[in-house]
Design a protein around this motif. Structure first.
Motif, PDB file in Angstrom:
ATOM      1  N   ALA A  38       7.722   4.472   6.925  1.00  0.00           N
ATOM      2  CA  ALA A  38       7.761   5.933   6.850  1.00  0.00           C
ATOM      3  C   ALA A  38       9.175   6.423   6.574  1.00  0.00           C
ATOM      4  O   ALA A  38       9.381   7.327   5.755  1.00  0.00           O
ATOM      5  CB  ALA A  38       7.228   6.543   8.144  1.00  0.00           C
ATOM      6  N   ASP A  39      10.152   5.839   7.229  1.00  0.00           N
ATOM      7  CA  ASP A  39      11.542   6.229   7.001  1.00  0.00           C
ATOM      8  C   ASP A  39      11.964   5.981   5.560  1.00  0.00           C
ATOM      9  O   ASP A  39      12.674   6.793   4.952  1.00  0.00           O
ATOM     10  CB  ASP A  39      12.471   5.453   7.951  1.00  0.00           C
ATOM     11  N   ARG A  40      11.534   4.876   4.996  1.00  0.00           N
ATOM     12  CA  ARG A  40      11.944   4.507   3.644  1.00  0.00           C
ATOM     13  C   ARG A  40      11.239   5.312   2.559  1.00  0.00           C
ATOM     14  O   ARG A  40      11.800   5.535   1.483  1.00  0.00           O
ATOM     15  CB  ARG A  40      11.692   3.007   3.397  1.00  0.00           C
ATOM     16  N   HIS A  41      10.029   5.752   2.846  1.00  0.00           N
ATOM     17  CA  HIS A  41       9.219   6.366   1.785  1.00  0.00           C
ATOM     18  C   HIS A  41       8.879   7.834   2.042  1.00  0.00           C
ATOM     19  O   HIS A  41       8.066   8.410   1.311  1.00  0.00           O
ATOM     20  CB  HIS A  41       7.927   5.564   1.600  1.00  0.00           C
ATOM     21  N   GLY A  42       9.489   8.438   3.036  1.00  0.00           N
ATOM     22  CA  GLY A  42       9.270   9.856   3.281  1.00  0.00           C
ATOM     23  C   GLY A  42       7.881  10.188   3.797  1.00  0.00           C
ATOM     24  O   GLY A  42       7.387  11.303   3.582  1.00  0.00           O
ATOM     25  N   ALA A  43       7.234   9.243   4.467  1.00  0.00           N
ATOM     26  CA  ALA A  43       5.901   9.489   5.028  1.00  0.00           C
ATOM     27  C   ALA A  43       6.018  10.087   6.423  1.00  0.00           C
ATOM     28  O   ALA A  43       7.027   9.902   7.122  1.00  0.00           O
ATOM     29  CB  ALA A  43       5.101   8.195   5.079  1.00  0.00           C
ATOM     30  N   LEU A  44       4.986  10.788   6.837  1.00  0.00           N
ATOM     31  CA  LEU A  44       4.878  11.261   8.205  1.00  0.00           C
ATOM     32  C   LEU A  44       4.221  10.191   9.058  1.00  0.00           C
ATOM     33  O   LEU A  44       3.399   9.422   8.566  1.00  0.00           O
ATOM     34  CB  LEU A  44       4.031  12.538   8.265  1.00  0.00           C
ATOM     35  N   VAL A  45       4.574  10.144  10.329  1.00  0.00           N
ATOM     36  CA  VAL A  45       3.919   9.243  11.276  1.00  0.00           C
ATOM     37  C   VAL A  45       3.337  10.070  12.414  1.00  0.00           C
ATOM     38  O   VAL A  45       4.055  10.843  13.058  1.00  0.00           O
ATOM     39  CB  VAL A  45       4.895   8.196  11.849  1.00  0.00           C
ATOM     40  N   VAL A  46       2.054   9.918  12.642  1.00  0.00           N
ATOM     41  CA  VAL A  46       1.388  10.552  13.777  1.00  0.00           C
ATOM     42  C   VAL A  46       1.312   9.508  14.882  1.00  0.00           C
ATOM     43  O   VAL A  46       0.615   8.487  14.747  1.00  0.00           O
ATOM     44  CB  VAL A  46      -0.016  11.047  13.395  1.00  0.00           C
ATOM     45  N   ASP A  47       2.019   9.743  15.969  1.00  0.00           N
ATOM     46  CA  ASP A  47       2.143   8.741  17.032  1.00  0.00           C
ATOM     47  C   ASP A  47       1.059   8.945  18.088  1.00  0.00           C
ATOM     48  O   ASP A  47       1.295   9.535  19.141  1.00  0.00           O
ATOM     49  CB  ASP A  47       3.526   8.809  17.660  1.00  0.00           C
ATOM     50  N   LEU A  48      -0.121   8.430  17.811  1.00  0.00           N
ATOM     51  CA  LEU A  48      -1.209   8.484  18.783  1.00  0.00           C
ATOM     52  C   LEU A  48      -1.002   7.461  19.894  1.00  0.00           C
ATOM     53  O   LEU A  48      -1.334   7.706  21.051  1.00  0.00           O
ATOM     54  CB  LEU A  48      -2.542   8.217  18.082  1.00  0.00           C
ATOM     55  N   TYR A  49      -0.442   6.323  19.542  1.00  0.00           N
ATOM     56  CA  TYR A  49      -0.225   5.255  20.504  1.00  0.00           C
ATOM     57  C   TYR A  49       0.727   5.694  21.621  1.00  0.00           C
ATOM     58  O   TYR A  49       0.580   5.270  22.771  1.00  0.00           O
ATOM     59  CB  TYR A  49       0.341   4.038  19.780  1.00  0.00           C
ATOM     60  N   GLY A  50       1.676   6.546  21.277  1.00  0.00           N
ATOM     61  CA  GLY A  50       2.660   6.994  22.250  1.00  0.00           C
ATOM     62  C   GLY A  50       2.191   8.138  23.131  1.00  0.00           C
ATOM     63  O   GLY A  50       2.957   8.604  23.979  1.00  0.00           O
ATOM     64  N   ALA A  64       0.822  -1.203   0.000  1.00  0.00           N
ATOM     65  CA  ALA A  64       0.000   0.000   0.000  1.00  0.00           C
ATOM     66  C   ALA A  64       0.857   1.255   0.000  1.00  0.00           C
ATOM     67  O   ALA A  64       0.613   2.197  -0.776  1.00  0.00           O
ATOM     68  CB  ALA A  64      -0.928  -0.007   1.215  1.00  0.00           C
ATOM     69  N   VAL A  65       1.863   1.289   0.857  1.00  0.00           N
ATOM     70  CA  VAL A  65       2.717   2.471   0.951  1.00  0.00           C
ATOM     71  C   VAL A  65       3.488   2.686  -0.347  1.00  0.00           C
ATOM     72  O   VAL A  65       3.615   3.821  -0.836  1.00  0.00           O
ATOM     73  CB  VAL A  65       3.673   2.340   2.151  1.00  0.00           C
ATOM     74  N   GLU A  66       3.993   1.609  -0.940  1.00  0.00           N
ATOM     75  CA  GLU A  66       4.754   1.740  -2.181  1.00  0.00           C
ATOM     76  C   GLU A  66       3.910   2.267  -3.330  1.00  0.00           C
ATOM     77  O   GLU A  66       4.428   2.945  -4.223  1.00  0.00           O
ATOM     78  CB  GLU A  66       5.358   0.390  -2.561  1.00  0.00           C
ATOM     79  N   PHE A 100       3.207  -1.263  14.551  1.00  0.00           N
ATOM     80  CA  PHE A 100       3.617   0.129  14.629  1.00  0.00           C
ATOM     81  C   PHE A 100       5.109   0.298  14.352  1.00  0.00           C
ATOM     82  O   PHE A 100       5.535   1.305  13.767  1.00  0.00           O
ATOM     83  CB  PHE A 100       3.264   0.703  16.003  1.00  0.00           C
ATOM     84  N   ARG A 101       5.925  -0.674  14.760  1.00  0.00           N
ATOM     85  CA  ARG A 101       7.352  -0.605  14.428  1.00  0.00           C
ATOM     86  C   ARG A 101       7.546  -0.649  12.917  1.00  0.00           C
ATOM     87  O   ARG A 101       8.409   0.053  12.374  1.00  0.00           O
ATOM     88  CB  ARG A 101       8.114  -1.743  15.106  1.00  0.00           C
ATOM     89  N   TYR A 102       6.740  -1.448  12.246  1.00  0.00           N
ATOM     90  CA  TYR A 102       6.871  -1.540  10.795  1.00  0.00           C
ATOM     91  C   TYR A 102       6.358  -0.266  10.118  1.00  0.00           C
ATOM     92  O   TYR A 102       6.902   0.156   9.091  1.00  0.00           O
ATOM     93  CB  TYR A 102       6.124  -2.759  10.264  1.00  0.00           C
TER      94      TYR A 102
END
Length: 263
Positions: free
Chosen positions: A147-159, A105-107, A140-142
């Motif tokens: 995100a690191d590989r594809h330049g996506a943002l991550v919104v960390d609600l879990y944290g 999906a991300v790709e 969530f680790r994945y």
């Protein structure tokens, strides 16, 4: 991320979390964080367009099959993808398959949009969720890796500890209340580089603890009305979203008087 950026279009993909359950409107429909965010973005940009392809109960494979290509073809400025959590809550879950589908999906989405946004979904505290927490955290680790590989943002609600506060969750203990969705909208808003209007991580005010008997009655009602039917659907492979269309299947100019209130 450009601060105070302008966005002309937004497409949301996912399941019940992005559809907006349980942020109920007077007409019986759901609003949710994505609609709330779209309303705020539209207030800044004339002609702003919005689509929400999310449908409750969808697994990551269904999101890939039914939503990803549609979203990619829309070439929106912002695309949010939240999926995979329903898979982790199934009795049997192939996490390798979940990771592979999420990567697919991300790709497909990342090259087609201006900014892809992923999330570490919130989790309510409680014994039911504890059983599935290792799977959730693996997912969530994945998400972070992708995100690191594809330049996506991550919104960390879990944290964010506040997002586990039971007062932000509906009676079914699976979906956020309106206040919970409002905080998610603010979290994504800030991640997109837009000026903060509040601290979405701020804890709720203190409250008088419920009595033991009140908690037990609430637990029994939850088990009868929500947990039992939810387990039955998981065991039989049924979904609450079977046969249900997306709430906003086309990328069209955003107009909805129900969402005129941005808070």
């Amino acid at each position: 991320m450009e601060m105070n950026a302008t966005y002309n279009s937004f497409v949301a993909l996912g399941d019940s979390f992005t559809e907006g359950m349980s942020d109920l409107l007077p007409d019986g429909s759901y609003r949710g964080w994505a609609d709330r965010l779209a309303a705020r973005l539209a207030a800044r940009t004339p002609g702003f367009r919005y689509a929400n392809l999310a449908v409750r109960g969808k697994l990551i494979g269904q999101i890939v099959d039914e939503q990803v290509d549609l979203a990619a073809a829309m070439e929106a400025d912002v695309v949010t993808l939240v999926g995979g959590l329903n898979d982790t809550l199934r009795p049997a879950c192939d996490m390798g398959r979940v990771r592979g589908l999420l990567e697919e999906a991300v790709e497909r989405l990342a090259p087609s949009c201006g900014q892809l946004v992923l999330m570490r979904s919130p989790g309510r505290r409680g014994p039911v969720m504890e059983r599935f927490r290792p799977r959730m955290e693996e997912l969530f680790r994945y998400v972070d890796e992708l995100a690191d590989r594809h330049g996506a943002l991550v919104v960390d609600l879990y944290g964010a500890p506040v997002m586990g506060d039971p007062r932000l969750w509906d009676l079914d203990r699976l979906h956020l209340t309106g206040e919970g969705h409002r905080r998610v909208a603010e979290a994504v808003w800030q991640a997109l580089g837009l000026p903060a209007e509040e601290d979405w991580r701020a804890p709720l005010g203190s409250t008088v603890p419920e009595r033991w008997l009140t908690r037990r009655v609430s637990d029994a009602r939850f088990a009868r009305q929500h947990l039992g039917p939810w387990v039955a659907r998981r065991l039989t492979g049924r979904s609450s979203g079977d046969g249900r269309p997306a709430k906003r299947p086309q990328l069209l100019p955003y107009q909805d008087s129900r969402d005129s209130s941005l808070s």
